[in-house]
Design an enzyme around this catalytic site. Structure first.
Site, PDB file in Angstrom:
ATOM      1  N   THR A  42       0.833  -0.849   0.037  1.00 45.77           N
ATOM      2  CA  THR A  42      -0.125  -0.402  -0.249  1.00 45.77           C
ATOM      3  C   THR A  42       0.382   1.602  -0.009  1.00 45.77           C
ATOM      4  OG1 THR A  42      -1.947  -1.388   1.051  1.00 45.77           O
ATOM      5  CG2 THR A  42      -1.615   1.381   0.870  1.00 45.77           C
ATOM      6  N   CYS A  43       1.766   1.555   0.835  1.00 49.14           N
ATOM      7  CA  CYS A  43       2.602   2.130   1.048  1.00 49.14           C
ATOM      8  C   CYS A  43       3.329   3.162  -0.076  1.00 49.14           C
ATOM      9  CB  CYS A  43       4.220   2.307   2.230  1.00 49.14           C
ATOM     10  SG  CYS A  43       4.995   3.424   2.141  1.00 49.14           S
ATOM     11  N   CYS A  48       0.698   6.108   0.927  1.00 46.58           N
ATOM     12  CA  CYS A  48       2.215   7.665   1.100  1.00 46.58           C
ATOM     13  C   CYS A  48       2.808   7.595  -0.105  1.00 46.58           C
ATOM     14  CB  CYS A  48       3.329   7.002   2.399  1.00 46.58           C
ATOM     15  SG  CYS A  48       2.613   5.137   3.074  1.00 46.58           S
ATOM     16  N   LYS A  51       0.208   9.643  -2.315  1.00 44.48           N
ATOM     17  CA  LYS A  51       0.171  10.683  -2.089  1.00 44.48           C
ATOM     18  C   LYS A  51       0.443  11.795  -1.904  1.00 44.48           C
ATOM     19  CE  LYS A  51       0.304  10.683   1.827  1.00 44.48           C
ATOM     20  NZ  LYS A  51       0.049  10.263   2.999  1.00 44.48           N
ATOM     21  N   GLY A 177     -13.944  11.647   7.367  1.00 47.94           N
ATOM     22  CA  GLY A 177     -13.167  12.576   8.105  1.00 47.94           C
ATOM     23  C   GLY A 177     -11.449  12.218   8.522  1.00 47.94           C
ATOM     24  N   TYR A 179      -7.597  10.794   8.220  1.00 48.43           N
ATOM     25  CA  TYR A 179      -6.136  11.520   7.305  1.00 48.43           C
ATOM     26  C   TYR A 179      -6.680  11.309   6.299  1.00 48.43           C
ATOM     27  CZ  TYR A 179      -2.785   7.323   6.899  1.00 48.43           C
ATOM     28  OH  TYR A 179      -2.587   6.318   6.741  1.00 48.43           O
ATOM     29  N   GLU A 183      -6.498  14.544   3.649  1.00 49.98           N
ATOM     30  CA  GLU A 183      -5.327  14.586   2.456  1.00 49.98           C
ATOM     31  C   GLU A 183      -6.070  14.862   1.367  1.00 49.98           C
ATOM     32  OE1 GLU A 183      -1.710  12.173   5.589  1.00 49.98           O
ATOM     33  OE2 GLU A 183      -3.309  11.395   3.867  1.00 49.98           O
ATOM     34  N   GLY A 263     -12.412   4.534   6.056  1.00 47.43           N
ATOM     35  CA  GLY A 263     -11.520   3.727   7.087  1.00 47.43           C
ATOM     36  C   GLY A 263     -11.262   2.633   6.166  1.00 47.43           C
ATOM     37  N   ASP A 304      -0.533  -3.959   9.263  1.00 50.57           N
ATOM     38  CA  ASP A 304      -2.087  -3.304   9.054  1.00 50.57           C
ATOM     39  C   ASP A 304      -3.356  -3.921   9.592  1.00 50.57           C
ATOM     40  OD1 ASP A 304      -1.607  -0.941   8.629  1.00 50.57           O
ATOM     41  OD2 ASP A 304      -2.615  -0.068   6.679  1.00 50.57           O
ATOM     42  N   HIS A 437      16.081  30.249  15.071  1.00 49.23           N
ATOM     43  CA  HIS A 437      14.986  31.287  14.191  1.00 49.23           C
ATOM     44  C   HIS A 437      15.770  31.690  12.692  1.00 49.23           C
ATOM     45  CE1 HIS A 437      13.207  35.300  14.512  1.00 49.23           C
ATOM     46  NE2 HIS A 437      14.020  35.582  14.409  1.00 49.23           N
ATOM     47  N   GLU A 442      10.569  27.214  16.242  1.00 48.60           N
ATOM     48  CA  GLU A 442      10.958  27.894  17.360  1.00 48.60           C
ATOM     49  C   GLU A 442       9.596  28.101  18.351  1.00 48.60           C
ATOM     50  OE1 GLU A 442      12.243  32.223  17.324  1.00 48.60           O
ATOM     51  OE2 GLU A 442      11.379  31.953  14.949  1.00 48.60           O
TER      52      GLU A 442
HETATM   53  C1  LIG Z   1      -4.105   6.458   0.699  1.00 50.85           C
HETATM   54  C2  LIG Z   1      -3.695   5.959   2.208  1.00 50.85           C
HETATM   55  C3  LIG Z   1      -2.107   7.181   2.821  1.00 50.85           C
HETATM   56  C4  LIG Z   1      -1.100   6.423   3.335  1.00 50.85           C
HETATM   57  N1  LIG Z   1      -0.333   7.467   4.125  1.00 50.85           N
HETATM   58  C5  LIG Z   1       0.603   7.313   4.867  1.00 50.85           C
HETATM   59  C6  LIG Z   1       1.192   7.680   5.438  1.00 50.85           C
HETATM   60  O1  LIG Z   1       1.746   9.313   4.725  1.00 50.85           O
HETATM   61  N2  LIG Z   1       1.880   7.548   6.529  1.00 50.85           N
HETATM   62  C7  LIG Z   1       2.381   6.505   6.936  1.00 50.85           C
HETATM   63  O2  LIG Z   1       2.952   5.990   8.482  1.00 50.85           O
HETATM   64  N3  LIG Z   1       1.261   5.341   6.442  1.00 50.85           N
HETATM   65  C8  LIG Z   1       0.341   6.430   5.688  1.00 50.85           C
HETATM   66  N4  LIG Z   1      -0.711   5.194   4.803  1.00 50.85           N
HETATM   67  C9  LIG Z   1      -0.424   3.253   5.919  1.00 50.85           C
HETATM   68  C10 LIG Z   1       0.127   2.123   5.214  1.00 50.85           C
HETATM   69  O3  LIG Z   1       0.490   2.638   4.354  1.00 50.85           O
HETATM   70  C11 LIG Z   1       0.905   1.155   5.732  1.00 50.85           C
HETATM   71  O4  LIG Z   1       0.177   1.370   6.979  1.00 50.85           O
HETATM   72  C12 LIG Z   1       1.060   0.621   4.954  1.00 50.85           C
HETATM   73  O5  LIG Z   1       1.544   0.087   4.052  1.00 50.85           O
HETATM   74  C13 LIG Z   1       0.771  -1.164   5.945  1.00 50.85           C
HETATM   75  O6  LIG Z   1       1.853  -1.431   5.893  1.00 50.85           O
HETATM   76  P1  LIG Z   1       1.597  -3.298   5.647  1.00 50.85           P
HETATM   77  O7  LIG Z   1       2.558  -4.510   5.224  1.00 50.85           O
HETATM   78  O8  LIG Z   1       0.741  -4.211   6.543  1.00 50.85           O
HETATM   79  O9  LIG Z   1       0.335  -4.310   4.553  1.00 50.85           O
HETATM   80  P2  LIG Z   1       0.748  -3.254   3.248  1.00 50.85           P
HETATM   81  O10 LIG Z   1       1.257  -2.312   2.500  1.00 50.85           O
HETATM   82  O11 LIG Z   1      -0.830  -2.949   2.814  1.00 50.85           O
HETATM   83  O12 LIG Z   1       1.101  -4.533   3.042  1.00 50.85           O
HETATM   84  C14 LIG Z   1       0.144  -5.986   2.184  1.00 50.85           C
HETATM   85  C15 LIG Z   1       0.416  -6.586   0.888  1.00 50.85           C
HETATM   86  O13 LIG Z   1      -0.018  -8.016   1.100  1.00 50.85           O
HETATM   87  C16 LIG Z   1      -1.127  -8.466  -0.174  1.00 50.85           C
HETATM   88  N5  LIG Z   1      -1.338  -9.312   0.267  1.00 50.85           N
HETATM   89  C17 LIG Z   1      -2.919  -9.065   0.616  1.00 50.85           C
HETATM   90  N6  LIG Z   1      -3.114 -10.495   0.370  1.00 50.85           N
HETATM   91  C18 LIG Z   1      -2.449 -11.036   0.166  1.00 50.85           C
HETATM   92  C19 LIG Z   1      -2.680 -12.972  -0.321  1.00 50.85           C
HETATM   93  N7  LIG Z   1      -3.450 -13.247  -0.157  1.00 50.85           N
HETATM   94  N8  LIG Z   1      -1.392 -12.599  -1.463  1.00 50.85           N
HETATM   95  C20 LIG Z   1      -0.313 -12.457  -1.788  1.00 50.85           C
HETATM   96  N9  LIG Z   1      -0.524 -11.007  -1.552  1.00 50.85           N
HETATM   97  C21 LIG Z   1      -1.512 -10.723  -0.616  1.00 50.85           C
HETATM   98  C22 LIG Z   1      -0.987  -6.437  -0.758  1.00 50.85           C
HETATM   99  O14 LIG Z   1      -1.227  -6.685  -2.026  1.00 50.85           O
HETATM  100  C23 LIG Z   1       0.068  -5.722  -0.273  1.00 50.85           C
HETATM  101  O15 LIG Z   1       0.578  -5.602  -1.652  1.00 50.85           O
HETATM  102  C24 LIG Z   1      -1.439   5.443   4.059  1.00 50.85           C
HETATM  103  C25 LIG Z   1      -2.633   4.668   3.409  1.00 50.85           C
HETATM  104  C26 LIG Z   1      -3.537   4.796   2.244  1.00 50.85           C
HETATM  105  C27 LIG Z   1      -4.635   3.742   2.363  1.00 50.85           C
END
Ligand SMILES: Cc1cc2nc3c(=O)[nH]c(=O)nc-3n(C[C@H](O)[C@H](O)[C@H](O)COP(=O)(O)OP(=O)(O)OC[C@H]3O[C@@H](n4cnc5c(N)ncnc54)[C@H](O)[C@@H]3O)c2cc1C
Length: 460
Positions: A42-43, A48, A51, A177, A179, A183, A263, A304, A437, A442
């Site tokens: 996701t990141c 992240c 975005k 509502g 983040y 954003e 969410g 997550d 400053h 500050e």
């Molecule tokens: C729009 C948005 C903006 C964000 N901005 C921020 C930010 O600014 N700062 C920050 O710290 N966090 C941010 N986050 C949150 C952050 O992206 C997540 O907390 C983080 O990516 C979680 O990492 P993870 O490894 O748990 O899961 P993920 O990064 O989601 O990775 C899980 C992976 O598992 C894969 N997967 C799922 N099920 C299966 C399966 N059965 N078989 C094979 N693959 C599978 C998915 O395709 C995915 O690639 C944001 C999230 C979103 C949606």
């Protein structure tokens, strides 16, 4: 001892899964990571990183507006959505490639397919058959939650699609509502899209400090975002000219795109966790102990999918701690206290520690220091934007337990504040730090007068 195909099978190559797979492989373990979408998770792919690129793109417009006060005459400007998306995607592909290379260099194998547990040691890889592994790490992340029974919900998109809209909409309605909603509201508004944010709660950013919540809502409105609170979608109807959002307050609004950022839910559906005997919370999150171990001895979960603190650096640290514990024989837990976070709204927010309300609830008497002011950056422009800095201090110990900033570079500032707070800094030590400053930061070390809200006596 049973012989398995792999020492570790990682389901999901996102922030947490990649870190864990890489470290485990570097210990000499035989590691296979399965990714159903794109490595990076996701990141990197739809969170992240893209975005932040969008935030940068949209901030340009605000900078053009404020440039006038500094003597600039900005000529005609034009934003090309397709060109921007192509540039962004090029960089995302490069980053994803680096993640794949890092995994390979560490000695881990990667399979680009969906994986599902058949039992505690057997994984089915879609289209490729079955493999066995001694240990399993579930790192499947979360996905956007959608109100499936809402009439017309099929017309709404989520953050996943927002990164690839076929064209920049003229009007957008964003529901939520949190983040992510804020954003995207800032991004689209900055890009010149008529933006409406609708949120069912009394204010945005539930869980954040109340002063931060009201301040950011006001600032977003100043920037031109229409903020509707205390209402939510009742239906979405397709019209000849777009989509009509009907709200519970009786109002309605037409737009070209309806974006739901309501969410995210742990992504455990169809993962076969029941077959392996892994216990889940009611919301689908994998239940784990401090070492990220599930109730099944050889299965762990990070990131997550465990719904602890849903941020990239947290997923990475949890994945790291898992690998340290299991593959290097160094039992390690990640401390979820004092994790700083940023909201890349416009203006942005940096926050670490407790909100004033939580601090009062948990610690009793607290002292609050707060300042609102026009940031220097806008002194020569006609921007009406105001910044906010707020410190929450435990009265009994003088410890700084909450720090909240809204204003230019707040996310950069909060990282440093978090170091001091993690070390247990007192307000006296904080104040003994000499200011830099002229900066917005500050203001943090020059807050001397206790703030007493009008409706709240010192006794509260
Ligand atoms: C729009 C948005 C903006 C964000 N901005 C921020 C930010 O600014 N700062 C920050 O710290 N966090 C941010 N986050 C949150 C952050 O992206 C997540 O907390 C983080 O990516 C979680 O990492 P993870 O490894 O748990 O899961 P993920 O990064 O989601 O990775 C899980 C992976 O598992 C894969 N997967 C799922 N099920 C299966 C399966 N059965 N078989 C094979 N693959 C599978 C998915 O395709 C995915 O690639 C944001 C999230 C979103 C949606």
């Amino acid at each position: 001892m049973a012989e398995y195909d792999y020492d570790l099978f990682v389901i999901g190559a996102g922030s947490g899964g990649v870190r864990a797979a890489r470290l485990a492989a570097m210990s000499g373990a035989r590691v296979l990571a399965a990714e159903e979408h794109r490595v990076g998770g996701t990141c990197v792919i739809r969170g992240c990183v893209p975005k932040k690129f969008m935030v940068y793109a949209s901030e340009c417009a605000h900078n053009f507006q404020t440039a006038d006060g500094y003597g600039w005459t900005v000529g005609e400007t034009r934003f090309d959505w397709s060109r921007f998306i192509a540039e962004k995607d090029k960089e995302i592909a490069r980053l994803s490639g680096i993640y794949v290379r890092n995994l390979h260099n560490a000695g881990a194998e990667v399979v680009h397919a969906r994986a599902r547990l058949l039992d505690a040691h057997t994984v089915e890889i879609e289209g490729r058959g079955q493999v066995t592994a001694d240990k399993i790490l579930v790192a499947t992340g979360a996905r956007p939650w959608m109100p499936k029974s809402l009439p017309g919900v099929e017309h709404a998109v989520t953050s996943n699609e927002a990164f690839h809209l076929p064209e920049l909409p003229r009007r957008i309605v964003i529901a939520g509502g949190g983040y992510i909603a804020l954003e995207f509201a800032g991004i689209f508004n900055g890009l010149g899209v008529e933006t409406t944010l609708v949120h069912r709660g009394p204010n945005v950013l539930r869980g954040f400090d109340d002063d931060v919540r009201s301040h950011i809502a006001e600032e977003m409105e100043k920037r031109g975002i229409k903020v509707i609170l205390g209402a939510q979608h009742e239906a979405i109807e397709k019209t000849g000219t777009g989509f009509l959002s009907r709200f519970t307050n009786g109002h309605h609004c037409e737009s070209d795109v309806v974006l739901f950022a309501l969410g995210r839910e742990p992504y455990t559906e169809g993962l076969g966790l029941e077959a392996a005997g892994v216990k889940l919370a009611e919301n689908g999150a994998v239940l784990v102990d401090d070492y990220s171990r599930t109730n099944v001895d050889n299965i762990w979960a990070v990131g997550d999918v465990t719904n602890r603190i849903n941020l990239t650096p947290v997923a990475i640290r949890e994945g790291h701690a898992f690998a340290e514990t299991v593959f290097y024989d160094r039992p390690t837990t990640f401390d979820h206290e004092m994790v700083a976070s940023a909201v890349f709204s416009q203006p942005p927010i940096g926050s670490v520690g407790l909100s004033e309300a939580d601090a009062r609830h948990k610690l009793g008497k607290v002292d609050v220091y707060l300042a609102r002011f026009k940031p220097m950056k806008y002194a020569l422009s006609n921007s009406a934007e105001r910044s906010l800095v707020k410190l929450v201090v435990e009265a009994a110990t003088d410890k700084v337990v909450g720090c909240h900033v809204i204003g230019p570079d707040a996310p950069e500032m909060i990282q440093t504040a978090a170091i001091a707070m993690k070390m247990g800094v007192t307000k006296a030590q904080w104040d003994s730090t000499c200011a830099v400053h002229p900066t917005l930061a500050e203001e943090l070390v020059t807050l001397r007068e206790k703030y007493v809200p009008q409706n709240l006596g010192q006794a509260a």
